[in-house]
Design an enzyme around this catalytic site. Structure first.
Site: not given
Length: 734
Positions: A362, A590
């Site tokens: 990520e 996120e």
């Protein structure tokens, strides 16, 4: 993103899922001249699960029956010559150019074509069409690289595009919207807990008007090239075109797929925009960019160190680089500290942090923190008042890569080929976001037994015995972060992740044992919801009302914030650990649907998050109360004094020099300061809507017993007032 991956990981042992298996080889870049030979066998896989009959009635079943097929065949579809499809309903310029009469357009000179934007959602749903679809949940709008399905078979948001089984000539089509230089295709199979479906080969065709089509030709034979596709559902497979093609439309035509399955795929298209020098037919495609003079590229470990050093050399008076430990492979966990007095905790100045790269694949959070440190340095030198205030009123710590080993794995694969899971874990295979001590169970069991707060504290819970054993499964990265938390009195943090667009807040673990999801708020739920809303409300992408959901949940219906446990349970999360073991309030952000966006999308992602990153930090100096707890006689700060707010079953403590910060929403609060050897003091503290924090200081007086102990230890005489007080206390006792 935690949710679906965590659930899939739980299913994986049962159904044999391969979640982005490391080391999977890529096919050759040059496409073959012929289709696969009949009878060729892809990697051995289990068949789709046979669903219980109860599921048709809307009930759930805990066990999944698996039927294993030892041999699989590949369906070979004999294809007729492609006929011209019917005209599309939407009007578009009629351009009947053939391959030999391609548009005379000037290409933008780029070293390699970036993704068109299926995964990042820059390509909208209406730009995707297909010959057929099994259901809405398997429609063309779901044919996006790395898109994740829901948990139910046939979910409204399923994991890929799938053509109808009776469709003998299936195709998935993308309208780029303007002339585009197509150079390659990346594909995956269908993401599903219940089924295995993937295309094993396909052809590619192009058009300028969606009527006249031509194919990608094989150089050696002059025939339409057939590209090898996937051998499992998750590993991305790249095929570069033998020759890039300039067109508006691209169409993927599956040729073979597994017997018993269906032609299902997820895709990303590699494409460079081109421009019309005469500007007659098409408008110039939008350019993603930022006006900030920053280094917009992905940085591996060596490049990250170099960049941090450059920022430190450019702004030596406000920066300091330090390491909090090493990864399993020995890479240092570097932190950039930014403050007007780096390296020093100033009285009354809060400590805040951003952590990124907990999951190595990520990557956006890592780059955003590298961009943030550059931005703060540049703007401070320019005298920007907002940045100057941040750096003079708080000490900011930026950890861009908590899992450098995982990132190096992901970086070597590249943004389009790393898949959904490869590089997520550290080198030992540990998910760092499940690796912190579970203090939730310890607290909740004590609460159920009526032991909180008199016997068991509601804050700063100690590490369990099992967690500190030498053979405990605790990653070195996790241990380093825990020691970092203990050394510095952090009060605010955000943990940057990727794969979704939402802000989640504690608790991350459900209180009901084995519950997959359940609303589980903390005593500070109002504060956490406010902090989450601040970030979500200033993030451009989250505030885009026209955007579609990333995967299978539409978080925009709830303001793009959610309680972590109400999303999916995460035992041992860093958010819960920070809240229960330290003073720090931490949320998870996120950042993007795409975990590892292409570097050409970094400028836009920076613009999406820049103001949110700054505004979130400012909450520490805007809301709640702050002050110093001092000894009334010496006026020295008292360390580890407890600050309790009436009605909120969670306390905080003072730092070593007696200062504290307590995040609170506006209102009137009765606040009590207490410390061992001192009389407690309670006072009313009002938090207003004005910019704070509101000063709320305390002076504590030692108890007679503590004063006597100190005098006897020093060999001093007992003062008359203390002697009389001790005599009164003895009389009351008798």
């Amino acid at each position: 993103m935690w949710g679906l991956l965590f659930t899939l990981a739980a299913f994986a042992p049962a159904v044999g899922l391969g979640l982005g298996a490391p080391g999977a080889s890529l096919p050759g870049l040059a496409p073959p001249s012929t289709t696969e030979a009949p009878g060729s066998t892809p990697a051995q896989r289990s068949s789709p699960a046979q669903l219980p009959a109860e599921r048709a009635n809307g009930t759930s079943e805990q066990h999944v029956r698996i039927r294993v097929i030892k041999k699989k065949k590949i369906i070979m579809k004999k294809r007729k010559k492609l006929t011209r499809p019917s005209p599309l309903v939407t009007a578009r310029p009629v351009v009947t150019t053939s391959p030999a009469e391609t548009l005379n357009l000037t290409e933008k000179q780029e070293p390699g074509c970036p993704p068109l934007g299926l995964e990042s959602l820059r390509v909208s749903d209406h730009q995707l069409e297909a010959s057929s679809s099994q259901s809405f949940g398997l429609g063309p709008h779901r044919g996006r690289l790395n898109i994740q399905s829901g948990l139910e078979d046939g979910d409204l948001y399923d994991g890929g595009w799938c053509a109808e089984e009776q469709d003998t000539e299936p195709w998935l089509q993308v309208d780029a919207g303007h002339p585009t230089r197509f150079s390659g295709v990346v594909t995956q199979g269908r993401n599903s807990v219940w089924r295995y479906d993937w295309v094993t080969s396909y052809k590619v065709q192009f058009s300028n008007d969606s009527w006249t089509w031509w194919g990608s030709k094989n150089h050696s034979s002059g025939m339409d090239a057939v590209f090898p596709a996937n051998s499992d559902p998750e590993t991305p497979v790249l095929n570069l075109l033998p020759e890039p093609q300039v067109a508006r439309f691209i169409r993927l035509l599956p040729q073979t797929w597994l017997e018993g399955g269906a032609p299902c795929l997820r895709a990303e298209i590699l494409a460079c925009p081109v421009s019309d020098p005469n500007n007659l037919l098409f408008s110039e495609p939008p350019v993603l960019g930022s006006s900030d003079p920053l280094d917009f590229q992905h940085h591996d470990y060596k490049a990250m160190r170099k960049l941090m050093k450059q920022v430190n050399e450019q702004c030596p008076n406000i920066t300091r680089i330090y390491s909090i430990g090493k990864s399993h492979k020995g890479l240092k966990l570097y932190v950039m500290e930014m403050s007007d007095r780096p390296g020093e905790h100033e009285l009354g100045e809060p400590e805040v942090r951003y952590v990124a790269g907990m999951h190595g694949n990520e990557a956006l959070g890592r780059e955003l923190l590298l961009l943030l440190m550059q931005f703060l340095c540049h703007e401070y030198l320019r005298g920007d008042p907002r940045v100057t205030r941040l750096l003079t009123e708080m000490r900011i710590h930026l950890l861009p890569s908590m899992n450098p080993d995982g990132y190096e794995t992901a970086y070597r694969r590249g943004s389009e080929l790393v898949g959904w899971a490869e590089g997520r874990w550290n080198h030992q295979g540990i998910d760092l976001n499940h690796n912190f001590a579970d203090l939730n169970t310890q607290l909740w069991e004590a609460e159920d037994d009526g032991l909180v707060p008199h016997t068991v504290p509601n804050h700063h819970l100690p590490l369990p015995t099992y967690y500190i054993l030498p053979n405990a499964t605790v990653a070195p990265e996790t241990r380093a972060v825990i020691q970092w938390m203990k050394r510095i009195p952090f009060v605010l943090s955000a943990n940057l992740h990727g794969g979704e667009l939402v802000v989640s807040y504690p608790f991350d673990m459900t209180r009901t044992p084995w519950a997959a999801r359940e609303l589980t708020p903390t005593p500070d739920d109002a504060v956490f919801r406010w902090l989450s809303t601040v970030y979500a409300g200033t993030n451009r992408a989250m505030q885009d009302t026209d955007r579609r959901p990333c995967h299978n949940q539409d978080f925009s219906l709830h303001g793009n914030v959610i309680n972590g446990a109400d999303w999916h349970t995460v035992p041992g999360s860093m958010n819960d650990f920070s809240y229960l073991h330290t003073n720090c309030f931490e949320v998870t952000v996120e950042l993007s649907c795409d975990k590892f966006p292409h570097q050409n999308e970094l400028p836009q992602e920076w613009e999406n998050n820049k103001d949110a990153l700054l505004t979130y930090l400012e909450q520490q100096v805007r809301m709640g109360i702050a002050g110093v707890v001092r000894d009334k006689d010496t006026e020295l700060g008292i360390a580890d004094a407890v600050i309790a707010v009436d009605g909120i079953n969670h306390d905080v403590t003072t730092a070593w020099d007696g200062d504290y910060w307590r995040l609170l929403t506006p209102g009137d609060y009765m606040v009590t300061a207490s410390a061992e050897g001192y009389h407690s003091v309670t006072r009313r503290c009002r938090v207003t809507f004005e910019e704070g924090p509101v000063p709320c200081n305390f002076l504590l007086t030692k108890t007679p017993k503590e004063r006597l102990r100190e005098l006897l230890a020093a060999g001093a005489k007992i003062p008359p007032d203390l002697r009389r007080r001790l005599e009164r206390l003895r009389g009351q006792r008798n």
